[in-house]
Design an enzyme around this catalytic site. Structure first.
Site, mmCIF file in Angstrom:
data_model
loop_
_atom_site.group_PDB
_atom_site.id
_atom_site.type_symbol
_atom_site.label_atom_id
_atom_site.label_comp_id
_atom_site.label_asym_id
_atom_site.label_seq_id
_atom_site.Cartn_x
_atom_site.Cartn_y
_atom_site.Cartn_z
ATOM 1 N N CYS A 182 -57.504 75.509 -13.372
ATOM 2 C CA CYS A 182 -57.620 75.611 -12.130
ATOM 3 C C CYS A 182 -56.867 74.887 -10.801
ATOM 4 O O CYS A 182 -56.307 74.088 -10.739
ATOM 5 C CB CYS A 182 -59.347 74.206 -12.257
ATOM 6 S SG CYS A 182 -59.848 73.709 -11.109
ATOM 7 N N LEU A 183 -56.715 75.390 -9.380
ATOM 8 C CA LEU A 183 -56.431 75.386 -8.624
ATOM 9 C C LEU A 183 -56.257 73.754 -8.330
ATOM 10 O O LEU A 183 -55.841 73.212 -7.493
ATOM 11 C CB LEU A 183 -56.236 76.088 -7.647
ATOM 12 C CG LEU A 183 -55.373 77.338 -7.470
ATOM 13 C CD1 LEU A 183 -56.009 78.348 -6.551
ATOM 14 C CD2 LEU A 183 -54.363 77.404 -7.675
ATOM 15 N N HIS A 200 -65.958 80.151 -14.392
ATOM 16 C CA HIS A 200 -65.584 79.126 -14.234
ATOM 17 C C HIS A 200 -65.237 78.969 -12.719
ATOM 18 O O HIS A 200 -65.696 77.923 -12.016
ATOM 19 C CB HIS A 200 -64.191 79.157 -14.421
ATOM 20 C CG HIS A 200 -62.917 78.428 -13.623
ATOM 21 N ND1 HIS A 200 -62.245 78.086 -14.579
ATOM 22 C CD2 HIS A 200 -62.764 77.592 -12.310
ATOM 23 C CE1 HIS A 200 -61.586 76.744 -13.546
ATOM 24 N NE2 HIS A 200 -61.916 76.634 -12.370
ATOM 25 N N HIS A 222 -67.987 75.878 -10.285
ATOM 26 C CA HIS A 222 -67.593 74.624 -9.269
ATOM 27 C C HIS A 222 -68.820 74.850 -7.974
ATOM 28 O O HIS A 222 -68.962 73.848 -7.125
ATOM 29 C CB HIS A 222 -66.370 75.585 -8.402
ATOM 30 C CG HIS A 222 -64.609 75.276 -8.725
ATOM 31 N ND1 HIS A 222 -64.402 74.571 -9.413
ATOM 32 C CD2 HIS A 222 -63.806 76.344 -9.084
ATOM 33 C CE1 HIS A 222 -63.056 73.850 -9.499
ATOM 34 N NE2 HIS A 222 -63.282 75.451 -10.074
HETATM 35 NI NI NI Z 1 -60.644 76.327 -10.259
#
Ligand code: NI
Length: 167
Positions: A91-92, A133, A137
């Site tokens: 994940c960034l 994913h 968020h």
């Molecule tokens: Ni992410």
């Protein structure tokens, strides 16, 4: 186009539940373009508006090898899900951490495109994982939430240490 700063875990703003986009208009399209630019620059395969501190139900993905299949989902909804698959996720907002997470293997999702037109999409493999994913968020949920508490704590400490060093 501009690169947007990405919130890093454990930033509490990542826990915000995003609101639906009321109208897809000229105010939202520059955001979409900036999100793509930010995602490609990172580089990453998906980015949710939550991660750039915009709490709207909007996400961008591109899981293609050539980075030429940009896909934007506004107000996405999972219509059906089947199967189970475990894959390594990153994940960034949690850079450098990769852990296996179990997700539905196939999903059917409905969303609005950048013109506000509704569409439905069948996804599997990496695209299905990525959409699930990014949709998490929008609920203020991160992939580390699927890990054991011990593992999550360890990742949190690592991130905090790294952020202190970066200041
Ligand atoms: Ni992410």
């Amino acid at each position: 186009m501009a690169l947007l700063p990405i919130l890093r875990y454990p930033d509490p703003r990542l826990r915000t539940v995003a609101k639906p986009v009321e109208t897809v208009d000229e105010t939202i399209r520059p955001l979409i373009d900036d999100m793509f630019a930010t995602m490609y620059d990172a580089p990453g395969v998906g980015l949710a508006a939550t991660q750039v501190n915009v709490h709207l139900r909007l996400l961008v993905v591109d899981v293609s090898e050539q980075k030429d299949q940009p896909l934007v989902l506004i107000n996405p909804e999972i219509l059906s899900a089947s199967g189970q698959e475990q894959s390594e996720e990153g994940c960034l907002s949690v850079p450098g951490i990769y852990e296996p997470v179990e997700r539905a293997a196939q999903i059917r999702v409905a969303a609005l495109d950048r013109h506000g037109t509704r569409f439905e999409l069948d996804a599997e493999g990496m695209l299905a994982v990525c959409i699930q994913h990014e949709m998490d968020h929008l609920e203020g949920k991160l992939f580390v939430d699927y890990l054991s508490q011990i593992k999550r704590q360890r990742i949190r400490k690592k991130m905090e240490k790294r952020q202190r060093r970066a200041v």
